[in-house]
Scaffold this active site. Sequence first.
Site, PDB file in Angstrom:
ATOM      1  N   ARG A 158      10.623  40.166  65.132  1.00 29.65           N
ATOM      2  CA  ARG A 158      12.054  40.138  64.805  1.00 29.65           C
ATOM      3  C   ARG A 158      12.826  39.930  66.099  1.00 29.65           C
ATOM      4  O   ARG A 158      12.546  40.613  67.096  1.00 29.65           O
ATOM      5  CB  ARG A 158      12.479  41.457  64.158  1.00 29.65           C
ATOM      6  CG  ARG A 158      13.901  41.415  63.615  1.00 29.65           C
ATOM      7  CD  ARG A 158      14.367  42.751  63.080  1.00 29.65           C
ATOM      8  NE  ARG A 158      14.950  43.580  64.124  1.00 29.65           N
ATOM      9  CZ  ARG A 158      15.695  44.659  63.902  1.00 29.65           C
ATOM     10  NH1 ARG A 158      15.932  45.055  62.664  1.00 29.65           N
ATOM     11  NH2 ARG A 158      16.176  45.371  64.901  1.00 29.65           N
ATOM     12  N   TYR A 170      23.684  43.956  66.949  1.00 28.77           N
ATOM     13  CA  TYR A 170      22.745  44.791  66.227  1.00 28.77           C
ATOM     14  C   TYR A 170      21.311  44.578  66.760  1.00 28.77           C
ATOM     15  O   TYR A 170      20.887  43.446  66.965  1.00 28.77           O
ATOM     16  CB  TYR A 170      22.784  44.510  64.704  1.00 28.77           C
ATOM     17  CG  TYR A 170      21.604  45.177  64.076  1.00 28.77           C
ATOM     18  CD1 TYR A 170      21.585  46.560  63.946  1.00 28.77           C
ATOM     19  CD2 TYR A 170      20.466  44.459  63.753  1.00 28.77           C
ATOM     20  CE1 TYR A 170      20.469  47.207  63.484  1.00 28.77           C
ATOM     21  CE2 TYR A 170      19.344  45.095  63.285  1.00 28.77           C
ATOM     22  CZ  TYR A 170      19.343  46.475  63.158  1.00 28.77           C
ATOM     23  OH  TYR A 170      18.222  47.110  62.736  1.00 28.77           O
ATOM     24  N   ASP A 222      17.506  39.870  61.620  1.00 29.02           N
ATOM     25  CA  ASP A 222      18.212  40.818  60.748  1.00 29.02           C
ATOM     26  C   ASP A 222      19.723  40.683  60.966  1.00 29.02           C
ATOM     27  O   ASP A 222      20.222  40.941  62.060  1.00 29.02           O
ATOM     28  CB  ASP A 222      17.745  42.244  61.094  1.00 29.02           C
ATOM     29  CG  ASP A 222      18.172  43.280  60.071  1.00 29.02           C
ATOM     30  OD1 ASP A 222      19.069  43.002  59.261  1.00 29.02           O
ATOM     31  OD2 ASP A 222      17.592  44.402  60.089  1.00 29.02           O
ATOM     32  N   HIS A 224      21.889  42.411  59.218  1.00 26.83           N
ATOM     33  CA  HIS A 224      22.370  43.791  59.007  1.00 26.83           C
ATOM     34  C   HIS A 224      23.683  43.834  58.229  1.00 26.83           C
ATOM     35  O   HIS A 224      24.638  44.524  58.624  1.00 26.83           O
ATOM     36  CB  HIS A 224      22.490  44.526  60.354  1.00 26.83           C
ATOM     37  CG  HIS A 224      21.871  45.892  60.329  1.00 26.83           C
ATOM     38  ND1 HIS A 224      22.604  47.038  60.437  1.00 26.83           N
ATOM     39  CD2 HIS A 224      20.589  46.289  60.189  1.00 26.83           C
ATOM     40  CE1 HIS A 224      21.807  48.095  60.386  1.00 26.83           C
ATOM     41  NE2 HIS A 224      20.560  47.662  60.222  1.00 26.83           N
ATOM     42  N   GLU A 248      17.272  38.582  57.127  1.00 33.46           N
ATOM     43  CA  GLU A 248      17.309  39.873  56.430  1.00 33.46           C
ATOM     44  C   GLU A 248      18.745  40.338  56.240  1.00 33.46           C
ATOM     45  O   GLU A 248      19.573  40.190  57.148  1.00 33.46           O
ATOM     46  CB  GLU A 248      16.533  40.886  57.281  1.00 33.46           C
ATOM     47  CG  GLU A 248      16.557  42.286  56.711  1.00 33.46           C
ATOM     48  CD  GLU A 248      15.812  43.278  57.600  1.00 33.46           C
ATOM     49  OE1 GLU A 248      15.054  42.837  58.490  1.00 33.46           O
ATOM     50  OE2 GLU A 248      16.003  44.478  57.394  1.00 33.46           O
ATOM     51  N   GLU A 274      16.532  47.453  52.229  1.00 37.17           N
ATOM     52  CA  GLU A 274      16.226  48.705  52.942  1.00 37.17           C
ATOM     53  C   GLU A 274      17.185  49.827  52.567  1.00 37.17           C
ATOM     54  O   GLU A 274      16.823  50.989  52.682  1.00 37.17           O
ATOM     55  CB  GLU A 274      16.198  48.489  54.463  1.00 37.17           C
ATOM     56  CG  GLU A 274      17.556  48.189  55.073  1.00 37.17           C
ATOM     57  CD  GLU A 274      17.495  47.917  56.577  1.00 37.17           C
ATOM     58  OE1 GLU A 274      16.492  47.346  57.048  1.00 37.17           O
ATOM     59  OE2 GLU A 274      18.451  48.277  57.265  1.00 37.17           O
ATOM     60  N   ARG A 295      12.539  44.944  50.916  1.00 37.03           N
ATOM     61  CA  ARG A 295      12.531  45.694  52.176  1.00 37.03           C
ATOM     62  C   ARG A 295      12.586  47.213  51.993  1.00 37.03           C
ATOM     63  O   ARG A 295      12.751  47.947  52.976  1.00 37.03           O
ATOM     64  CB  ARG A 295      13.741  45.253  53.015  1.00 37.03           C
ATOM     65  CG  ARG A 295      13.689  43.837  53.494  1.00 37.03           C
ATOM     66  CD  ARG A 295      12.730  43.692  54.675  1.00 37.03           C
ATOM     67  NE  ARG A 295      13.230  44.366  55.832  1.00 37.03           N
ATOM     68  CZ  ARG A 295      12.576  45.290  56.548  1.00 37.03           C
ATOM     69  NH1 ARG A 295      11.364  45.657  56.207  1.00 37.03           N
ATOM     70  NH2 ARG A 295      13.131  45.849  57.588  1.00 37.03           N
ATOM     71  N   GLU A 351       6.888  46.179  58.563  1.00 37.87           N
ATOM     72  CA  GLU A 351       7.685  46.368  59.779  1.00 37.87           C
ATOM     73  C   GLU A 351       7.076  47.466  60.655  1.00 37.87           C
ATOM     74  O   GLU A 351       6.661  48.511  60.156  1.00 37.87           O
ATOM     75  CB  GLU A 351       9.122  46.765  59.406  1.00 37.87           C
ATOM     76  CG  GLU A 351      10.004  46.979  60.629  1.00 37.87           C
ATOM     77  CD  GLU A 351      11.437  47.377  60.281  1.00 37.87           C
ATOM     78  OE1 GLU A 351      11.692  47.779  59.138  1.00 37.87           O
ATOM     79  OE2 GLU A 351      12.294  47.273  61.179  1.00 37.87           O
ATOM     80  N   TRP A 414      28.019  47.842  59.703  1.00 35.77           N
ATOM     81  CA  TRP A 414      27.299  47.897  60.987  1.00 35.77           C
ATOM     82  C   TRP A 414      25.909  47.293  60.845  1.00 35.77           C
ATOM     83  O   TRP A 414      25.218  47.432  59.940  1.00 35.77           O
ATOM     84  CB  TRP A 414      27.151  49.346  61.471  1.00 35.77           C
ATOM     85  CG  TRP A 414      26.305  49.366  62.698  1.00 35.77           C
ATOM     86  CD1 TRP A 414      26.649  48.913  63.932  1.00 35.77           C
ATOM     87  CD2 TRP A 414      24.942  49.801  62.795  1.00 35.77           C
ATOM     88  NE1 TRP A 414      25.583  49.044  64.803  1.00 35.77           N
ATOM     89  CE2 TRP A 414      24.524  49.584  64.131  1.00 35.77           C
ATOM     90  CE3 TRP A 414      24.029  50.347  61.881  1.00 35.77           C
ATOM     91  CZ2 TRP A 414      23.232  49.888  64.576  1.00 35.77           C
ATOM     92  CZ3 TRP A 414      22.764  50.657  62.303  1.00 35.77           C
ATOM     93  CH2 TRP A 414      22.377  50.431  63.658  1.00 35.77           C
TER      94      TRP A 414
END
Length: 414
Positions: A158, A170, A222, A224, A248, A274, A295, A351, A414
Amino acid sequence: MRPGRIQEGSDVKIASADVVISSPGRNFVTLVLKTDDGLVGLGDATVNGRELAVASYLRDHVAPILIGRDAHAIEDTWQYLYRGAYWRRGPITMAAIAAVDVALWDLKAQAAGLPLYQILGGRSRNAIRAYGHAYGTDLDELTDSVRALLEQGFGAVRVQVSTPGIGGGYGVAEAGDGGYEPARGQRPVEEPFDPGRYVRSVPAMFDKLRNTFGPELDLLHDVHHRLTPIQAARLGKSLEGYAPYWLEDVSPAENQAALRLVRQHTTVPLATGETFNSVFDYLQLFADQSIDYVRSSVTHAGGITGLRRILDMAAVGQVKSAIHGPTDVSPVGLAAALHLDLALHNFGIQEFMQHVDLTFEVFDVGYSFANGYFQPGERPGLGVSLDARAAERFPYRAAYLPVGRLLDGTVHDW
Ligand code: CS2
Ligand code: MG
């Protein structure tokens, strides 16, 4: 038999249920279940930044009703806690249920004298491919970070870089801070974000990495949750030539229709989930075939029982697993993921964020990692034990994830 009461079952009962909160490197909440025949099972209940809420849920509302229950009735206990609470779903409830579920699977496998993956169906593969985390405040630092992971044997990485002119970003450690996945301070730190500059900078990152490392390396990124669907669609289109392994969390996916829009515009594979905790969070995504990777973690999605339900449904549309494995999932949660990874048919990738050494002063683990691949190990059960004495040396410390703000001060994802 009286209707509505289960009287049959094993005669092994849950004798105690204790919650251990410790902070060896970062906060972890661990459920310790003991049976009346002396086995000890562990479950992870860590919700980053809201740890004490799950600890109370378990201590005050779950432990008292678990004592005396059949330790082998895993599905029944899952449904009893899920439907029995009346108030369903949500990260706190589902992390608490997950901890009980994983501890019960740990106990059942130990009782059978088998590593957990054996009672989840046995091996579907030889080893579990994992991706590592590279980051840099600029492209040179990022390139060095990727190289270091290649030396550790990773074939999938990643990649995150600070946005020029803004800093932070991030997944990037600030100088001297040491951690790139911060949960720190008595109040959240605030971090700036600018979608325009960010979307312009990501293709430059992929360009540099593809030119340096060639086409073989799997590159993941990612977002985020930071973009609108149309911004995400544009980002995806601009990256197609670099063939990312995935993008992601391109936009906040509690709006599942957002990903349908992104999907219509780009062939870059999409990963999300996630922050989800139930199969119901995925219904539209699966029906629309809008994502490629699930995820969710074992810890936040109702344990092995909850996550397996999601992944079996995912398999129908050839969607694969990519179980969340940040350091805020404890070694107990990671071990549970690894046993499931080995047994699942629709495994994709795992991950691996790498816990700090201090964490292993509390958790002794049977899993191992070499040359880009994990093994869950052959110890009976999960293969993880907790040193309660050592845990006492690392008391809970309040720590919060950052809050994002746009450059004009508006609160942002975030
Ligand atoms: C991240 C997470 O692993 C990931 O992909 O998005 O590390 C996430 O930021 C944390 O779990 C938040 O607690
Ligand atoms: Mg993520």
